[in-house]
Design an enzyme around this catalytic site. Structure first.
Site, PDB file in Angstrom:
ATOM      1  N   CYS A 198     -11.854  17.472  10.866  1.00 24.78           N
ATOM      2  CA  CYS A 198     -11.510  16.574   9.750  1.00 24.78           C
ATOM      3  C   CYS A 198     -12.648  16.542   8.735  1.00 24.78           C
ATOM      4  CB  CYS A 198     -11.193  15.179  10.267  1.00 24.78           C
ATOM      5  SG  CYS A 198     -12.516  14.479  11.251  1.00 24.78           S
ATOM      6  N   CYS A 213       0.873  -1.182   0.000  1.00 25.67           N
ATOM      7  CA  CYS A 213       0.000   0.000   0.000  1.00 25.67           C
ATOM      8  C   CYS A 213       0.902   1.221   0.000  1.00 25.67           C
ATOM      9  CB  CYS A 213      -0.901  -0.016   1.236  1.00 25.67           C
ATOM     10  SG  CYS A 213      -1.711   1.560   1.535  1.00 25.67           S
TER      11      CYS A 213
HETATM   12  C1  LIG Z   1     -10.800  13.521  15.800  1.00 28.07           C
HETATM   13  S1  LIG Z   1     -10.545  12.645  17.291  1.00 28.07           S
HETATM   14  C2  LIG Z   1      -9.466  13.758  18.139  1.00 28.07           C
HETATM   15  C3  LIG Z   1      -8.712  13.182  19.285  1.00 28.07           C
HETATM   16  C4  LIG Z   1      -7.559  14.022  19.811  1.00 28.07           C
HETATM   17  N1  LIG Z   1      -7.912  15.388  20.000  1.00 28.07           N
HETATM   18  C5  LIG Z   1      -6.339  13.888  18.924  1.00 28.07           C
HETATM   19  O1  LIG Z   1      -5.906  14.883  18.327  1.00 28.07           O
HETATM   20  O2  LIG Z   1      -5.803  12.785  18.793  1.00 28.07           O
HETATM   21  C6  LIG Z   1     -12.088  12.820  18.067  1.00 28.07           C
HETATM   22  C7  LIG Z   1     -12.179  12.200  19.437  1.00 28.07           C
HETATM   23  O3  LIG Z   1     -13.480  12.491  19.971  1.00 28.07           O
HETATM   24  C8  LIG Z   1     -13.969  11.363  20.650  1.00 28.07           C
HETATM   25  N2  LIG Z   1     -15.434  11.560  20.687  1.00 28.07           N
HETATM   26  C9  LIG Z   1     -16.365  11.240  19.752  1.00 28.07           C
HETATM   27  N3  LIG Z   1     -17.580  11.706  20.122  1.00 28.07           N
HETATM   28  C10 LIG Z   1     -17.407  12.333  21.316  1.00 28.07           C
HETATM   29  C11 LIG Z   1     -18.278  13.038  22.191  1.00 28.07           C
HETATM   30  N4  LIG Z   1     -19.569  13.181  21.915  1.00 28.07           N
HETATM   31  N5  LIG Z   1     -17.757  13.547  23.313  1.00 28.07           N
HETATM   32  C12 LIG Z   1     -16.436  13.403  23.614  1.00 28.07           C
HETATM   33  N6  LIG Z   1     -15.566  12.762  22.832  1.00 28.07           N
HETATM   34  C13 LIG Z   1     -16.045  12.240  21.684  1.00 28.07           C
HETATM   35  C14 LIG Z   1     -13.452  10.187  19.864  1.00 28.07           C
HETATM   36  O4  LIG Z   1     -13.407   9.028  20.647  1.00 28.07           O
HETATM   37  C15 LIG Z   1     -12.046  10.689  19.487  1.00 28.07           C
HETATM   38  O5  LIG Z   1     -11.109  10.337  20.472  1.00 28.07           O
END
Ligand SMILES: C[S@@+](CC[C@H](N)C(=O)[O-])C[C@H]1O[C@@H](n2cnc3c(N)ncnc32)[C@H](O)[C@@H]1O
Length: 451
Positions: free
Chosen positions: A406, A160
């Site tokens: 994202c 990949c």
């Molecule tokens: C895009 S990731 C970002 C994680 C971290 N900030 C990083 O940069 O690695 C989004 C995170 O939000 C968590 N998540 C999803 N829905 C959520 C919610 N309603 N409340 C809190 N966390 C949530 C997911 O498990 C994930 O860890």
């Protein structure tokens, strides 16, 4: 108004890209979307679907190619669903991502703000530090690779182009051992091995291999022996049990077969333990650039209370934490909260608190308790923020919000909401975390308007 006929052949010039990276050709004003063609290219195409307001076409012949066209570097590109925009030169990919963000900010949300150039990657290949590889047996032969677009048929892949080389090596080393392993069959819901997961840290000194299985049987002893002998960097081997009929990869239970339940990586000088089910950005070097932008935007002086919402394993808050008085993190995945707390200890951070729960619920509770953050980092999944969360943000009125997204479409929706409630939106910076795919990351500062 429909101006084309299904199965008819047309000639036209691509004038635009969709947010998915397809080319757009207008036939008397009616847009037709076509994969793998570039802006300004003149092509011959066949209409394969004609809806009321838009259609889809298949490229038959490129009559006048763009200077930005390149040969896809991956030999599986035209079969595999993993990448979507490999025929675009890398600079054109970055332009496409800037345009996607800009359209969302200005055409959709009408925020009237600048979009900076996309921050690109120096060597945009073999970057993915996490590979979730579906496994199937077809006519007695094991297939492993990635799904074809919109299907669960596997493209059997040896290399990949976007996953790390070490992952390719591991995948190919493990492949022959799977002949004697029971393989899961989605149709009958029988068999053991569903996915192989490989995750590695930035310098490949710690690698986790995971077997996602339909049941608790362990048929992996030979593979473990081989890994012990040939890949000393594999410091963690886990088995995750998922017996559900679902597309969700992980189940609830994880068994450690070797070493720890986690691997450790470094970001901006801080250490992070990462358990199998915890979120961790897949592109290490670009994540450091993204976090640097976010931390710069926060302009911390050392006296602030910062909130790291949707915090995962605590990465953003802890990387910013040297410049803050207090860190409060919120995250919904339990293993990630365990990681975040352990990571704070690992980094000698004693001014961090982590809450398990949904940001929209925990934030409300914290606001009720009188907690008043000065700066809030917001980094939600693709679906963006819940309105209740945005309302709590507005209620608590942090001076600055740094939104990392994202998905430009939910980003514009949430920014529009916060802007209406009194937050001023600064120019947006797209950062390319996912070269060769149509995924776009962006970071933006919002400030409370005091006048
Ligand atoms: C895009 S990731 C970002 C994680 C971290 N900030 C990083 O940069 O690695 C989004 C995170 O939000 C968590 N998540 C999803 N829905 C959520 C919610 N309603 N409340 C809190 N966390 C949530 C997911 O498990 C994930 O860890």
């Amino acid at each position: 108004m429909k101006t084309v006929v299904k199965n008819e052949v047309y000639t036209g010039t691509v004038t635009d890209y969709t947010h998915e990276g397809m080319g757009v050709i207008k036939v008397d004003g009616y847009p037709v979307f076509i994969k793998d063609v570039l802006k300004d290219e003149k092509i011959q195409f066949k209409v394969i679907k004609a809806n009321k307001n838009f259609g889809f076409g298949r490229n038959l012949n490129i009559l006048e190619p763009s200077n930005n066209r390149v040969e896809p570097p991956c030999e599986y590109y035209y079969q595999c669903g993993g990448c979507q925009i490999q025929p675009l030169s890398y600079s054109e990919q970055l332009n496409f991502k800037k345009q996607t963000v800009d359209r969302n900010m200005n055409r959709q949300a009408k925020l009237d703000i600048e979009t900076f150039d996309t921050v690109g990657m120096e060597a945009p290949h073999h970057y993915r530090n996490k590979s979730q590889i579906p496994v199937k047996r077809v006519n007695g032969k094991v297939q492993m690779g990635f799904y074809k677009p919109r299907s669960h048929d596997i493209v059997d892949i040896k290399t990949c182009y976007i996953q790390k080389d070490l992952h390719n090596q591991l995948m190919n080393k493990i492949r022959p051992y799977l002949d004697s392993v029971s393989i899961y069959d989605e149709a009958t819901h029988k068999g053991l091995l569903r996915h192989l997961v490989i995750r590695s840290n930035h310098d490949n000194t710690e690698v986790q291999v995971g077997f996602i299985t339909n049941g608790r049987k362990n048929q992996f002893q030979d593979i473990i022996q081989m890994l012990n002998k040939e890949f000393p960097e594999v410091v963690s081997i886990i088995q995750n049990i998922n017996t559900k009929k679902t597309n969700v990869i992980y189940g609830d239970e994880t068994i450690v077969l070797k070493g720890h339940a986690y691997i450790t990586d470094e970001l901006l000088g801080k250490k992070f333990k990462i358990r199998a089910k915890s979120f961790y950005q897949v592109n290490h070097s670009q994540t450091e650039k993204l976090y640097q932008k976010a931390i710069e935007a926060a302009g911390l002086t050392g006296t602030e209370t910062i909130m790291d919402t949707y915090c995962g394993i605590g990465t953003i808050g802890q990387c910013a934490g040297d410049y803050a008085e207090k860190i409060i993190g919120i995250e919904v995945v339990e293993s990630a909260v365990v990681d975040a707390r352990e990571n704070a200890e690992l980094n000698g951070i004693h001014h961090a608190e982590y809450y398990l729960g949904k940001s929209e619920e925990v934030m409300k509770e914290l606001v009720k308790k009188g907690i008043k953050p000065d700066v809030v980092f917001v980094d939600p999944p693709r679906k963006g923020c819940h309105e209740a969360f945005l309302d709590s943000l507005v209620e608590v009125q942090p001076e600055k919000i740094i939104y990392i997204s994202c998905n430009p479409s939910t980003l514009q929706r949430d920014l529009k909401y916060l802007n209406k409630e009194g937050y001023q939106v600064s120019p947006v910076t797209p950062v390319d975390l996912f070269p060769h795919t149509n995924h776009t990351e962006a970071v933006v500062l919002l400030e409370w308007e005091t006048t």
